[in-house]
Design a protein around this motif. Structure first.
Motif, PDB file in Angstrom:
ATOM      1  N   PHE A  85       1.107 -39.266  13.655  1.00  0.00           N
ATOM      2  CA  PHE A  85       1.627 -38.313  14.630  1.00  0.00           C
ATOM      3  C   PHE A  85       0.964 -38.456  15.988  1.00  0.00           C
ATOM      4  CE2 PHE A  85       2.402 -36.397  10.503  1.00  0.00           C
ATOM      5  CZ  PHE A  85       3.690 -35.920  10.646  1.00  0.00           C
ATOM      6  N   SER A  87      -0.052 -35.987  17.851  1.00  0.00           N
ATOM      7  CA  SER A  87      -1.200 -35.077  17.943  1.00  0.00           C
ATOM      8  C   SER A  87      -2.175 -35.312  16.798  1.00  0.00           C
ATOM      9  CB  SER A  87      -0.707 -33.644  17.902  1.00  0.00           C
ATOM     10  OG  SER A  87      -0.160 -33.370  16.630  1.00  0.00           O
ATOM     11  N   ALA A  89      -2.323 -34.628  13.908  1.00  0.00           N
ATOM     12  CA  ALA A  89      -1.996 -33.729  12.794  1.00  0.00           C
ATOM     13  C   ALA A  89      -3.000 -33.831  11.653  1.00  0.00           C
ATOM     14  CB  ALA A  89      -0.571 -33.966  12.287  1.00  0.00           C
ATOM     15  N   LEU A  90      -4.284 -33.867  12.000  1.00  0.00           N
ATOM     16  CA  LEU A  90      -5.318 -33.843  10.955  1.00  0.00           C
ATOM     17  C   LEU A  90      -5.644 -32.393  10.649  1.00  0.00           C
ATOM     18  CD1 LEU A  90      -7.679 -36.569  12.413  1.00  0.00           C
ATOM     19  CD2 LEU A  90      -5.954 -36.834  10.642  1.00  0.00           C
ATOM     20  N   PHE A  91      -6.106 -32.143   9.434  1.00  0.00           N
ATOM     21  CA  PHE A  91      -6.508 -30.791   9.090  1.00  0.00           C
ATOM     22  C   PHE A  91      -7.950 -30.594   9.547  1.00  0.00           C
ATOM     23  CE2 PHE A  91      -3.348 -32.081   5.898  1.00  0.00           C
ATOM     24  CZ  PHE A  91      -2.351 -31.185   6.251  1.00  0.00           C
ATOM     25  N   PRO A  92      -8.186 -29.737  10.538  1.00  0.00           N
ATOM     26  CA  PRO A  92      -9.530 -29.670  11.121  1.00  0.00           C
ATOM     27  C   PRO A  92     -10.577 -29.133  10.156  1.00  0.00           C
ATOM     28  CG  PRO A  92      -8.054 -28.089  12.183  1.00  0.00           C
ATOM     29  CD  PRO A  92      -7.230 -28.858  11.217  1.00  0.00           C
ATOM     30  N   TRP A  93     -10.141 -28.443   9.101  1.00  0.00           N
ATOM     31  CA  TRP A  93     -11.112 -27.856   8.164  1.00  0.00           C
ATOM     32  C   TRP A  93     -11.468 -28.812   7.038  1.00  0.00           C
ATOM     33  CZ3 TRP A  93      -6.828 -25.357  10.062  1.00  0.00           C
ATOM     34  CH2 TRP A  93      -5.633 -25.640   9.413  1.00  0.00           C
ATOM     35  N   LEU A  94     -10.832 -29.995   7.018  1.00  0.00           N
ATOM     36  CA  LEU A  94     -11.174 -30.982   5.997  1.00  0.00           C
ATOM     37  C   LEU A  94     -11.963 -32.109   6.661  1.00  0.00           C
ATOM     38  CD1 LEU A  94      -7.816 -31.321   4.015  1.00  0.00           C
ATOM     39  CD2 LEU A  94      -9.715 -29.785   3.595  1.00  0.00           C
ATOM     40  N   ALA A 102      -6.135 -36.227   0.917  1.00  0.00           N
ATOM     41  CA  ALA A 102      -5.148 -35.175   0.655  1.00  0.00           C
ATOM     42  C   ALA A 102      -3.817 -35.712   0.094  1.00  0.00           C
ATOM     43  CB  ALA A 102      -4.932 -34.335   1.902  1.00  0.00           C
ATOM     44  N   TYR A 134     -16.266 -34.047  10.457  1.00  0.00           N
ATOM     45  CA  TYR A 134     -15.029 -33.287  10.658  1.00  0.00           C
ATOM     46  C   TYR A 134     -14.293 -33.875  11.854  1.00  0.00           C
ATOM     47  CZ  TYR A 134     -16.332 -29.790   7.262  1.00  0.00           C
ATOM     48  OH  TYR A 134     -16.634 -29.159   6.095  1.00  0.00           O
ATOM     49  N   LYS A 136     -13.073 -32.734  14.471  1.00  0.00           N
ATOM     50  CA  LYS A 136     -13.390 -32.313  15.840  1.00  0.00           C
ATOM     51  C   LYS A 136     -14.672 -32.950  16.361  1.00  0.00           C
ATOM     52  CE  LYS A 136     -14.812 -27.854  14.082  1.00  0.00           C
ATOM     53  NZ  LYS A 136     -14.311 -26.500  14.006  1.00  0.00           N
ATOM     54  N   GLU A 137     -15.417 -33.583  15.461  1.00  0.00           N
ATOM     55  CA  GLU A 137     -16.621 -34.264  15.925  1.00  0.00           C
ATOM     56  C   GLU A 137     -16.295 -35.659  16.448  1.00  0.00           C
ATOM     57  OE1 GLU A 137     -19.867 -33.986  12.950  1.00  0.00           O
ATOM     58  OE2 GLU A 137     -18.503 -32.636  11.922  1.00  0.00           O
ATOM     59  N   ARG A 143     -10.067 -40.208  15.884  1.00  0.00           N
ATOM     60  CA  ARG A 143      -9.207 -39.288  15.152  1.00  0.00           C
ATOM     61  C   ARG A 143      -7.901 -39.978  14.777  1.00  0.00           C
ATOM     62  NH1 ARG A 143      -9.348 -33.985  18.694  1.00  0.00           N
ATOM     63  NH2 ARG A 143     -11.464 -34.482  19.314  1.00  0.00           N
ATOM     64  N   GLY A 147      -5.916 -40.757  11.328  1.00  0.00           N
ATOM     65  CA  GLY A 147      -4.471 -40.599  11.134  1.00  0.00           C
ATOM     66  C   GLY A 147      -3.867 -41.849  10.505  1.00  0.00           C
ATOM     67  N   ARG A 150      -4.978 -42.128   6.835  1.00  0.00           N
ATOM     68  CA  ARG A 150      -4.266 -41.205   5.965  1.00  0.00           C
ATOM     69  C   ARG A 150      -2.847 -41.713   5.699  1.00  0.00           C
ATOM     70  NH1 ARG A 150      -3.150 -35.180   7.880  1.00  0.00           N
ATOM     71  NH2 ARG A 150      -1.815 -36.335   9.294  1.00  0.00           N
TER      72      ARG A 150
END
Lengths: 447, 595
Positions: A85, A87, A89-94, A102, A134, A136-137, A143, A147, A150
Motif C-alpha cells: 500500500f 501508506s 498499512a502496517l499495524f502500528p501496535w504489532l 499476521a 515497532y 513507528k521506530e 516501513r 510492507g 508482509r
C-alpha cells in the motif's frame, strides 16, 4: 502465449445518483495480467487507477462486468494476491515480525513455522535484526520494506502495488525499486506477475514490461503497450526518454473532439450549446498558472512538458492540472506534448498583478461555465447573493460528492482571485466582490 | 468526578470525534419515534414486573458508622463499580460492533445511543430496583443487581459510542490489508479493531468509571414509598454519616473515597494509559509519554511471561488454526447451486419479516400501554411538570454560567502557565475525582446550618459535579493555542479585552463547547438528586423537574415519573440538537486552529 492469471472483462464502476443520472468512475474496460510480466498502470488523478486495482484484487466488486482468476470468477476462486500500500498499512501496535506473521497466522500456520518464514522474508528485504522494532521506530523506506515483506511472505502469485514509492523520498524510492527489480529478475520470490499503480512516468518506464495509460472522466484505457528495453534501464538513454515523452504526449493530447466551431462576426467562437454540462475544473491555483506561464516565457514560449516536469521535479499529478488550467483559460496550447504559450498567455505573464487579474477575469468568464453562471446568478438576484448549495446541487448531478466539493473549492479560489465574486464562508454564500458592493452603495447614496 | 491524565489533549481528539459524529448525522424523525417507542415499551415491561412483585419483605440492613467497617464497605462499592464496568465493556463492544457492521440497524442504533445518553439515568432507579428485587425477592442480590444495572446504564453509552466511531474511522488501507491477507473476523477484531479503538475505550472507561461512582453514591441508599433500599457501601456510609451529623465519620468516609480514587488512578489507569500508548495511531514517536513503573514491572516479570506463554499463547494458536481450517473446508465445498441458494434466501427473508412484525407489534402494544398510563395524570400535575421543567432549565443554565465564570479565567491561567499547571492540575484532579453525590449530604447539612434553601443550594450542587468538565476542557484548549499567536498578541500590544475577544475565547471555543455539552448533560442528571433530598426523615425540596421525578419515585406515581422523564429527555435532546449541534458545526469550521 503466456498464461493469463487475471482477466477483467468489461468491468466498470459507477455510483448511482438519486436522479436517474449516474456517476461513471470507470467505463467498461478489458484488462489482463499474464504470467511473467510487470504491468504498470499510469494515469492522472481521478482516472480510477486505485479503483481498478481494487477490482482486480477482488477487494471491490465491479458495478458491472466480471474479473476472472485463472478463468474462474474471483468471487468463487481462492485468489492468491498481496498488496503493497501507498501508506504502508502496517499495524502500528504489532512489531515488524508480528506484522509480517499476521497473514500467516490467518492461514493457520504454527508459530515456529511462521516465525521462520517471517524472519527469512525480513532477511530477504534487508531488515535482518529489526524484527522486534515497532513500525513507528522505522524510517519510511524501512516501513515500506516491512510492507514488502508482509506482501511477499504469503508467496502471492500476483503482487499488487498501489503507488508504493510515492510516500518516500527520491533516493529511498530509487533504492527500493532497484532491489525489487533484483528480487524479481533473480526469481528470489515465487511471484509470477507484478501489477503496479503509479503516477510517476519514469517509474513506470523503469520497471514495467507493459504500460497501460488511463484517461479520466470516466476512467478508460488510452493506450496499452509493451516496453522492450533491456534491464537495467538507463534514464538518459534516448530510447528511454522517447518513451517518457511518448507517454506525456498521450496524457496531454486532447481526446477526440468535434472540430472547432466557426467564429461569430465579432471574432469570438460560437458557444457550443451541447457542452452545457460543466467542464471539470483542474485543481490548480492561479499562482501556479502564472508561474508556469512565466517559465514558458523564459523558455521562448514553448517547451516539452516532459522537460518542464523534469526541470521542476514535478510529477504528473502536480503539473498536469496546471497545464490543463492554462489550456482551459486559453493561456497556452498543448501540441504533441509541447506546451505553447498563446498571445493572451504571454500578456498575462508579462503584466502586473491588477492587469493579470483583469485578464484572468475575462478568460474565466469566457471559458468556464460554472464561473459564468455564478456571476450571472449574483447579478440576477436583488440581494446580490447566491447560496453555495444552489451550485452544489447542479454539480452533484455530474460529479461525485468529493469531486463536487473540490470543484466548488477551485471555483471559489479562482473567482476570489479574479474578483468575480466574494464568498462568505460562514454563511456559505457567493456575494458581490467588495469594490462592486462599495460602488453600489455609493450609487444608492447619490440617488 | 473525573480524572484526567496529563496527556488529556491527545485523547480529546477521539472524544470530540465521537461526539461530532453524532451531531453531524441528521436522522429522520421516524428513527427518533422508533427509539422512543422502544424506550416506552421497556419502561412498561419493567413497571409491570415491578408492580407484580411489589410487597415482598426485605431484610433491614443497618449501616455501621465505625471507621473499622469502612474497608468492607469500600470493598463492596468497588466490586459493584467493576462488575458494572465489565458488563458495560462487553455490551459496548457488542453494541458498537453490531452498529458498525449492520447497515440495516446502524442508523436506528446510533439514534438510540444519542437518546439513551440523554435520558436521566436516575429516573430508571425505581423501576430497575423494583424489578430486580422482584426477580430475587427477599434476597439482597436483587438490590445489588439493581445497583449494578443502574451504574451500567450510566456508563455504557459513551463507551459504545467511542468503540463505534473508532470502528468507523479505521483507515481504509488497514482494512484492506486485513481483507487481502484473509484475516478471520476474530483476527480482525484482535489485531485491528480492538487495538485501533483501545485509546478511545481507555479514555471513555475512565470517564465512565468516574460517572459510575457518581451514581453508586446515589443509589446505595434510597427510599421508595414506604420501602427503604439499602446496600452496605461507601455511599450509604456517607449518607448515614451526614444525616446523623457525625463529622468524624464524614471525614473518614471522604478520606477513603479519595484514597480509592487516587489508588485507582495510580495503580490502574496510569499503567493502562502507558500500555495503550502503543496503540496510538501515529507515524512518529512522541517524546512526552505517560510512564508507569508498575507497568514496567509487569511487562518484565518472568513469571507472568511464562504464564502467558503457557496459557494465552496456546489457546490463541488453537483458535487461529481452527479458523483457518474452517475457512479451507468451506472453500473446498462446492458452491451451492442457484436454485437452492435462492430458496434459502427466500426463507431467510420470510423469517426476518415475521420477526420484524412480531417486534414492531409488541413494541407498539407496550408503548401504547405505557402512554395510556399518562392519561391518569391530572391537569395540576401536568402543570407542575411544566413549571418544574422551566425552573430546572433556568437552574441548569445558571449553574453552567456560574461554573464558566470561574473556570474559564482559572483554566486559561493554568493553561498558559506551565508552572502553575504543575501545581494546580493534580489538585484539581483530586478535587474533581470526588463524586459530587458523595458530597451532597455534607454540603446540604452545611446549607441547612447557614439557613440557605434548596432552591439556591441545588445550583451549587449541580456545579459541584459539572464544573470540572468545563475546567479541564478549558485548560486543554488554552494549552492548544499556538504560542506564536500568543506572541503576536503581545507584540501588537493587544488590550486585555482585545486579547480575550480575538485570541483566547475563539481559541478555546471548541474545547469550551465540549466541556459545556458534557456539563449540561451532567447538570440535568444531577437535578434529580439536587432538587429533592431526604435527610433524617425530613424531605427538602424545591420547584423543579428533578424534584418532580424524585417525588414521583418516592410516592410510586409511575405515570408522573414517566411523563417527567420524557420531558427531561426531550429537553436534553432538543437542546443538543438546536443549540449544541449548530455550535459544534461552527467550532469545526471556523474556530479550528490548524497546525
Amino acid at each position: 502465449m503466456q498464461q493469463v492469471i487475471i482477466r477483467a472483462e468489461q468491468v466498470e464502476k459507477y455510483y448511482a445518483q438519486p436522479s436517474e443520472n449516474r456517476i461513471q468512475v470507470i467505463s467498461p474496460t478489458d484488462l489482463s495480467i499474464s504470467e511473467g510480466e510487470i504491468v504498470a498502470l499510469l494515469g492522472p488523478s481521478g482516472s480510477g487507477k486505485s479503483t481498478l486495482l481494487r477490482m482486480l484484487t477482488g477487494l471491490s466488486t465491479p458495478s458491472a462486468g466480471q474479473v476472472y482468476w485463472h478463468e474462474k470468477p474471483v468471487g468463487n476462486a481462492e485468489v492468491n494476491v498481496a498488496i503493497v500500500f501507498q501508506s504502508f498499512a502496517l499495524f502500528p501496535w504489532l512489531t515488524v515480525a508480528e506484522n509480517v506473521e499476521a497473514p500467516l497466522k490467518a492461514k493457520g500456520l504454527d508459530p515456529t513455522e511462521r516465525r521462520k518464514r517471517a524472519l527469512k522474508m525480513l532477511d530477504t528485504v534487508g531488515l535482518d535484526g529489526f524484527q522486534a522494532a515497532y513500525p513507528k521506530e522505522l524510517s519510511g523506506g524501512m516501513r515500506q520494506r516491512v510492507g514488502f515483506a508482509r506482501a511477499l511472505v504469503v508467496e502471492p502469485e500476483v503482487l499488487f502495488m498501489d503507488e508504493p514509492f510515492s510516500a518516500l523520498d527520491v533516493l529511498t524510492a530509487e533504492n527500493l525499486r532497484s532491489e525489487l527489480l533484483e528480487l524479481w529478475q533473480n526469481k528470489t520470490i515465487p511471484t509470477r506477475a507484478i501489477f503496479i499503480v503509479t503516477h510517476n512516468i519514469e517509474e513506470a518506464v523503469l520497471l514495467a514490461d507493459r504500460i497501460i495509460v488511463l484517461g479520466r472522466n470516466p476512467g478508460h484505457v488510452r493506450t496499452d503497450f509493451k516496453v522492450a528495453l533491456a534491464h537495467p534501464r538507463e534514464r538518459k538513454a534516448a530510447a528511454f526518454t522517447q518513451l517518457v515523452d511518448y507517454i506525456y504526449k498521450v496524457l496531454t493530447q486532447p481526446e477526440a473532439k468535434p472540430p472547432a466551431l466557426p467564429l461569430t462576426p465579432e471574432g469570438k467562437p460560437v458557444r457550443d450549446q451541447r457542452q452545457m454540462h460543466y467542464q471539470m475544473l483542474p485543481h490548480a491555483r492561479p499562482g501556479g498558472i502564472a508561474g508556469l506561464l512565466e517559465i514558458l516565457l523564459d523558455h521562448n514560449g514553448k517547451d516539452d512538458i516532459y522537460r518542464l516536469a523534469d526541470d521542476l521535479a514535478f510529477e504528473i499529478d502536480d503539473l498536469l492540472p496546471i497545464v490543463d488550467a492554462g489550456q482551459l483559460l486559453g493561456f497556452l496550447k498543448v501540441t504533441e506534448g509541447d506546451a505553447v504559450i498563446t498571445p493572451t498567455g504571454a500578456e498575462y505573464a508579462n503584466s502586473e498583478i491588477l492587469r493579470q487579474k483583469e485578464l484572468f477575469r475575462i478568460a474565466a468568464v469566457e471559458n468556464v461555465l460554472l464561473l459564468r453562471q455564478i456571476v450571472r446568478a449574483i447579478e440576477a438576484k436583488s440581494d446580490k447573493t447566491v447560496p453555495e448549495e444552489f451550485f452544489h446541487d447542479m454539480l452533484d448531478e455530474q460529479f461525485s460528492e468529493d469531486e463536487t466539493l473540490r470543484q466548488l473549492e477551485t471555483a471559489i479560489n479562482w473567482g476570489r482571485y479574479a474578483e468575480l465574486f466574494d464568498f462568505d464562508a460562514s454563511r456559505r454564500r457567493f456575494i458581490q466582490p467588495q469594490n462592486e458592493r462599495e460602488s453600489a452603495a455609493a450609487a444608492e447614496i447619490e440617488a | 468526578m473525573i480524572q484526567l491524565p496529563n496527556s488529556f489533549g491527545q485523547f480529546r481528539d477521539r472524544e470530540t470525534l465521537a461526539r461530532s459524529q453524532v451531531l453531524q448525522r441528521s436522522w429522520p424523525i421516524v428513527l427518533d419515534l422508533c427509539v422512543a417507542g422502544i424506550g416506552l415499551a421497556c419502561f412498561y415491561g419493567v413497571v409491570q414486573l415491578a408492580r407484580y412483585w411489589f410487597g415482598h419483605p426485605m431484610p433491614q440492613i443497618t449501616i455501621s458508622l465505625s471507621p473499622r467497617a469502612l474497608p468492607r464497605y469500600a470493598f463492596y462499592s468497588i466490586v459493584r463499580i467493576w462488575l458494572a464496568y465489565a458488563l458495560s465493556l462487553v455490551f459496548a463492544i457488542g453494541y458498537g460492533y453490531t452498529a458498525a457492521y449492520n447497515r440495516r440497524v446502524e442508523a436506528l442504533m446510533i439514534a438510540g445511543l444519542d437518546i439513551l445518553q440523554s435520558i436521566p439515568v436516575l429516573s430508571f432507579l425505581p423501576g430497575v430496583m423494583l424489578a430486580m428485587v422482584a426477580l430475587f425477592p427477599s434476597r439482597q442480590i436483587g438490590v445489588e443487581m439493581g445497583a449494578i444495572i443502574l451504574i451500567f446504564t450510566g456508563q455504557v453509552w459513551n463507551m459504545a459510542f467511542s468503540f463505534y466511531s473508532s470502528l468507523k474511522s479505521i483507515p481504509r488501507e488497514l482494512r484492506e490489508a486485513a481483507t487481502i491477507y484473509r484475516f478471520s473476523p476474530w483476527q480482525r477484531l484482535v489485531e485491528l479493531e480492538l487495538p485501533y479503538s483501545a485509546i478511545g475505550l481507555v479514555w471513555n472507561s475512565m470517564v465512565s468509571v468516574a460517572g459510575g461512582w457518581f451514581f453508586l453514591m446515589a443509589c446505595e441508599m434510597f427510599v421508595l414509598g414506604s420501602r427503604d433500599f439499602r446496600l452496605p457501601g461507601l455511599g450509604s456510609y456517607l449518607q448515614t454519616a451526614a444525616s446523623t451529623g457525625n463529622a468524624e465519620a464524614i471525614v473518614w468516609g471522604l478520606f477513603t473515597m479519595i484514597a480509592i480514587i487516587v489508588a485507582t488512578d495510580q495503580l490502574l489507569w496510569r499503567p493502562i494509559i502507558a500500555w495503550s500508548d502503543k496503540f496510538k495511531f501515529e507515524q512518529v514517536e512522541t517524546t512526552s509519554r505517560v510512564r508507569s513503573p508498575l507497568l514496567h514491572l509487569l511487562q518484565h516479570s518472568r513469571g507472568l511471561q511464562s504464564l502467558r506463554n503457557h496459557t494465552v499463547g496456546p489457546i490463541a494458536e488453537t483458535i487461529y488454526q481452527r479458523l483457518a481450517e474452517n475457512r479451507r473446508r468451506i472453500a473446498a465445498l462446492p458452491a451451492p447451486n442457484e436454485a437452492s441458494r435462492r430458496r434459502h434466501e427466500r426463507w431467510n427473508s420470510i423469517v426476518r419479516a415475521v420477526a420484524l412484525i412480531v417486534v414492531v407489534a409488541s413494541v407498539l402494544y407496550a408503548a401504547f400501554h405505557a402512554l395510556s398510563l399518562l392519561r391518569e395524570i391530572q391537569r395540576s400535575e401536568f402543570f407542575e411538570i411544566i413549571v418544574g421543567a422551566l425552573a430546572t432549565f433556568l437552574r441548569v443554565n445558571t449553574a453552567l454560567l456560574l461554573a464558566s465564570a470561574w473556570t474559564i479565567p482559572a483554566g486559561v491561567a493554568i493553561g498558559f502557565h506551565p508552572r502553575l499547571a504543575r501545581i494546580a492540575q493534580p489538585l484539581a484532579q483530586i478535587a474533581a475525582s470526588v463524586p459530587a453525590t458523595a458530597l451532597f449530604p455534607v454540603v446540604l447539612i452545611a446549607l441547612v446550618r447557614i439557613g440557605g434553601g434548596l432552591g439556591i443550594g441545588s445550583i451549587l450542587l449541580m456545579m459541584l459535579g459539572t464544573q470540572w468538565y468545563i475546567l479541564f476542557n478549558v485548560i486543554a484548549g488554552a494549552m492548544a493555542i499556538p504560542t506564536d499567536l500568543r506572541e503576536a498578541a503581545t507584540l501588537f500590544h493587544f488590550t486585555t479585552t482585545q486579547r480575550w475577544k480575538t485570541l483566547i475565547l475563539p481559541g478555546i471555543f471548541p474545547y469550551l463547547l465540549t466541556g459545556l455539552v458534557t456539563a449540561s448533560g451532567g447538570a440535568w442528571n444531577a437535578s434529580i438528586i439536587a432538587e429533592y433530598f431526604r435527610l433524617k426523615n425530613q424531605t427538602m425540596q424545591t420547584v423543579g423537574l428533578g424534584a418532580v421525578i424524585s417525588a414521583a419515585t418516592d410516592s410510586g406515581k409511575f405515570q408522573i415519573l414517566l411523563l417527567a422523564t420524557i420531558v427531561m429527555a426531550g429537553m436534553v435532546v432538543t437542546i443538543n440538537r438546536l443549540v449544541w449541534r449548530p455550535l459544534y458545526r461552527l467550532a469545526e469550521t471556523r474556530y479550528k486552529v490548524e497546525a
